[in-house]
Design an enzyme around this catalytic site. Structure first.
Site, PDB file in Angstrom:
ATOM      1  N   LEU A   1       0.875  -1.179   0.000  1.00  0.00           N
ATOM      2  CA  LEU A   1       0.000   0.000   0.000  1.00  0.00           C
ATOM      3  C   LEU A   1       0.904   1.218   0.000  1.00  0.00           C
ATOM      4  O   LEU A   1       1.828   1.297   0.807  1.00  0.00           O
ATOM      5  CB  LEU A   1      -0.883  -0.022   1.251  1.00  0.00           C
ATOM      6  N   ASN A   2       0.669   2.140  -0.954  1.00  0.00           N
ATOM      7  CA  ASN A   2       1.329   3.439  -0.790  1.00  0.00           C
ATOM      8  C   ASN A   2       0.301   4.559  -0.763  1.00  0.00           C
ATOM      9  O   ASN A   2      -0.561   4.533   0.144  1.00  0.00           O
ATOM     10  CB  ASN A   2       2.545   3.621  -1.707  1.00  0.00           C
ATOM     11  N   ASP A   3       0.344   5.502  -1.650  1.00  0.00           N
ATOM     12  CA  ASP A   3      -0.421   6.734  -1.453  1.00  0.00           C
ATOM     13  C   ASP A   3      -1.933   6.540  -1.270  1.00  0.00           C
ATOM     14  O   ASP A   3      -2.549   5.742  -1.976  1.00  0.00           O
ATOM     15  CB  ASP A   3      -0.277   7.639  -2.683  1.00  0.00           C
TER      16      ASP A   3
ATOM     17  N   ARG B   1       3.117  14.050 -12.472  1.00  0.00           N
ATOM     18  CA  ARG B   1       2.048  13.156 -11.990  1.00  0.00           C
ATOM     19  C   ARG B   1       1.264  13.704 -10.793  1.00  0.00           C
ATOM     20  O   ARG B   1       1.597  14.724 -10.237  1.00  0.00           O
ATOM     21  CB  ARG B   1       2.642  11.801 -11.614  1.00  0.00           C
ATOM     22  N   ASP B   2       0.241  12.931 -10.413  1.00  0.00           N
ATOM     23  CA  ASP B   2      -0.570  13.110  -9.208  1.00  0.00           C
ATOM     24  C   ASP B   2      -1.506  14.320  -9.275  1.00  0.00           C
ATOM     25  O   ASP B   2      -1.442  15.222  -8.419  1.00  0.00           O
ATOM     26  CB  ASP B   2       0.314  13.194  -7.939  1.00  0.00           C
TER      27      ASP B   2
ATOM     28  N   GLU C   1       6.049  15.479  -5.401  1.00  0.00           N
ATOM     29  CA  GLU C   1       5.009  14.466  -5.558  1.00  0.00           C
ATOM     30  C   GLU C   1       3.779  14.899  -4.758  1.00  0.00           C
ATOM     31  O   GLU C   1       3.885  15.585  -3.740  1.00  0.00           O
ATOM     32  CB  GLU C   1       5.509  13.110  -5.045  1.00  0.00           C
TER      33      GLU C   1
HETATM   34  C1  FRU Z   1       4.309   8.835  -4.352  1.00  0.00           C
HETATM   35  C2  FRU Z   1       4.257   8.250  -5.748  1.00  0.00           C
HETATM   36  C3  FRU Z   1       3.447   9.134  -6.672  1.00  0.00           C
HETATM   37  C4  FRU Z   1       3.008   8.172  -7.741  1.00  0.00           C
HETATM   38  C5  FRU Z   1       2.740   6.925  -6.934  1.00  0.00           C
HETATM   39  C6  FRU Z   1       3.009   5.620  -7.653  1.00  0.00           C
HETATM   40  O1  FRU Z   1       4.563   7.886  -3.390  1.00  0.00           O
HETATM   41  O2  FRU Z   1       5.558   8.069  -6.256  1.00  0.00           O
HETATM   42  O3  FRU Z   1       4.141  10.256  -7.148  1.00  0.00           O
HETATM   43  O4  FRU Z   1       1.888   8.600  -8.435  1.00  0.00           O
HETATM   44  O5  FRU Z   1       3.573   7.006  -5.788  1.00  0.00           O
HETATM   45  O6  FRU Z   1       2.613   4.550  -6.854  1.00  0.00           O
END
Ligand code: FRU
Length: 479
Positions: A45-47, A166-167, A223
């Site tokens: 799990l990340n963002d 991104r994001d 990010e």
């Molecule tokens: C931040 C990130 C974002 C990207 C995502 C990919 O942790 O690197 O910039 O969209 O994770 O999982």
């Protein structure tokens, strides 16, 4: 965990049932699963993504690679919540199954439009030479959770940015939709681009300008930029990778920061009257924080309890990462405060006067007051020998020190084993949440926050008070 690219980008359909069952069984064996924090069912799990309100519920997705503790071919996993405390996975996913997100459905945001939820995210696309084309793309989610991806790209890679673009975060400012997107320029400095939905149609976006937020560009990439409004004051939350430490002192591999502004001038792409850059969290891991404003004007945020490029003890159980508690932002006398949502109190199942204790299950909340002129030394996740997470709240010298060098299994020690921040030399409150292998500490009504992980041994579940004038309440929490 380092896994070969072929494994991380292996198509989802190629993973056999047997392989998936083996991964799930390994995840189940971990002694460190959280109780009231959201964790991935399997993998990483990340963002937090798409944090929003839709169809009578709070919506929260997360970035996931389901086949192990590594950053692979990412998808979004959907959860929903009535109370911002209990999040239920629905099974809905934003899969990397389109030509525009073939190498990952990367991070983004969401906003209810009509009777659908608009998902605004980055499609990670790579060609046969592994050259990346970052595309800002969209999808609808309807009330049944069906996803319909747009066929057109909403924002192409501009000429002045590298592959690091991104994001997208969509937000409404005075009835107009805007989006900010994290970017890197060709000189390898981080910045943020501002766009606007033409005629408020989220299928058409035009560039407004590079957001002037007083950034120095000392970072090489920004990010997950997020703009939320707290009592009408814009608060920019962002994750500036490689930020120069002369600009801000931080210990984690990448910081998660914010600035508070007086106003937003969208015509000039300018945030006006900003504070210095400030650490959002002083703990060992909190990253890619995402926020949104509710219809009644609250600013809610949630963070990834984890960091990119760090290995965790849970990796050997094929999972990594957790989501923080949802925190509500407020501003008092120009300072930002973060506090867990009120419904967290509903988890309190019993209470007693704070003091030395063996909790047996490391699942509790402490509400403490440290008298002025006192050095309160606590050990959480403590064993009989007094090893554990040392928390010192020093109202004599005005600082808080967290030392995890004797707390369970060690990791990420290259980034130091202590974290510290200053506080006023006055009576101080501390609200501490412990959940199996997670701590979230809110000092002085949320003025300073420490989030982090501890991977305790089986005998590390005690609370010890070594010194100081500290009083308060222990609450057992039941999820
Ligand atoms: C931040 C990130 C974002 C990207 C995502 C990919 O942790 O690197 O910039 O969209 O994770 O999982």
């Amino acid at each position: 965990m380092n896994l070969p690219t072929e494994v991380r980008y292996r198509p989802y359909a190629d993973w056999t049932t047997e392989e998936k069952e083996k991964i799930a069984a390994n995840v189940a064996n971990s002694p460190w699963h959280a109780s009231y924090h959201l964790e991935p069912k399997t993998g990483l799990l990340n963002d937090p993504n798409g944090f929003s309100y839709f169809n009578g519920k709070f919506q929260l997705f997360y970035q996931n690679w389901p086949f192990g503790a590594a950053h692979g071919l990412k998808q979004w996993i959907h959860t929903e919540s009535d109370d911002l405390v209990h999040f239920t996975e629905t099974g809905v996913k934003l899969l990397p199954d389109h030509a525009h997100d073939s190498h990952g459905a990367y991070s983004g945001s969401a906003y209810q439009i009509g009777d659908k939820l608009f998902l605004y995210y980055t499609g990670n696309v790579r060609d046969e030479n592994w050259v990346r084309d970052p595309l800002q793309i969209g999808a609808w989610m309807n009330k049944e959770g069906q996803i319909e991806k747009f066929n057109q790209v909403l924002i192409q890679q501009p000429e002045d940015v590298t592959e690091h673009f991104r994001d997208p975060q969509i937000f409404d400012y005075k009835g107009q939709f805007y989006a900010i997107v994290g970017a890197q320029n060709h000189q390898k400095h981080g910045f943020i681009k501002l766009y606007k939905a033409v005629n408020n149609d989220v299928k058409h976006w035009e560039f407004v300008g590079d957001l002037d937020f007083g950034g120095t560009g000392s970072e090489y990439m920004i990010e997950c930029p997020n703009l939320v409004f707290v009592d009408e004051k814009p608060v920019l939350l962002y994750s500036p990778q490689g930020l120069d430490k002369s600009e801000l002192n931080y210990d984690n591999i990448y910081p998660n920061t914010y600035k508070i502004f007086q106003s937003f001038n969208p015509e000039e792409a300018k945030l006006v009257g900003g504070t210095d850059i400030i650490n959002l969290d002083y703990g060992f891991e909190a990253y890619a924080t995402q926020g949104f404003n509710t219809e009644d004007g609250r600013a809610l945020i949630v963070s990834w309890i984890g960091l990119p490029d760090v290995d965790y003890p849970t990796d050997r159980y094929d999972y990594q990462g957790a989501m923080s508690l949802v925190k509500e932002l407020s501003i008092k006398e120009g300072k930002l405060y973060q506090n867990p949502v009120k419904a967290m109190k509903n988890l309190r199942s019993s209470q007693e006067t704070f003091g030395d204790k063996n909790t047996t299950n490391n699942c509790y909340e402490l509400n403490l007051t440290i008298a002025e002129n006192s050095q309160a030394e606590l050990v959480l996740f403590a064993d009989q020998k007094g090893n554990g997470l040392a928390v010192t709240i020093d109202t004599k010298n005005g600082n808080v020190l967290i030392d995890r060098s004797k707390a369970g299994e060690q990791y990420a020690i290259d980034f130091g084993v202590t974290r510290k921040c200053s506080i006023d030399t006055a009576e101080t409150s501390a609200r501490i949440f412990i959940d199996k292998s997670i701590f979230e500490i809110f000092i002085n009504g949320g003025e300073k926050v420490f989030t982090g992980r501890v991977f305790p041994g089986a005998d590390q579940s005690g609370i010890q008070v070594l010194s100081g004038n500290v009083t308060g309440t222990y609450y057992e929490l039941t999820y």
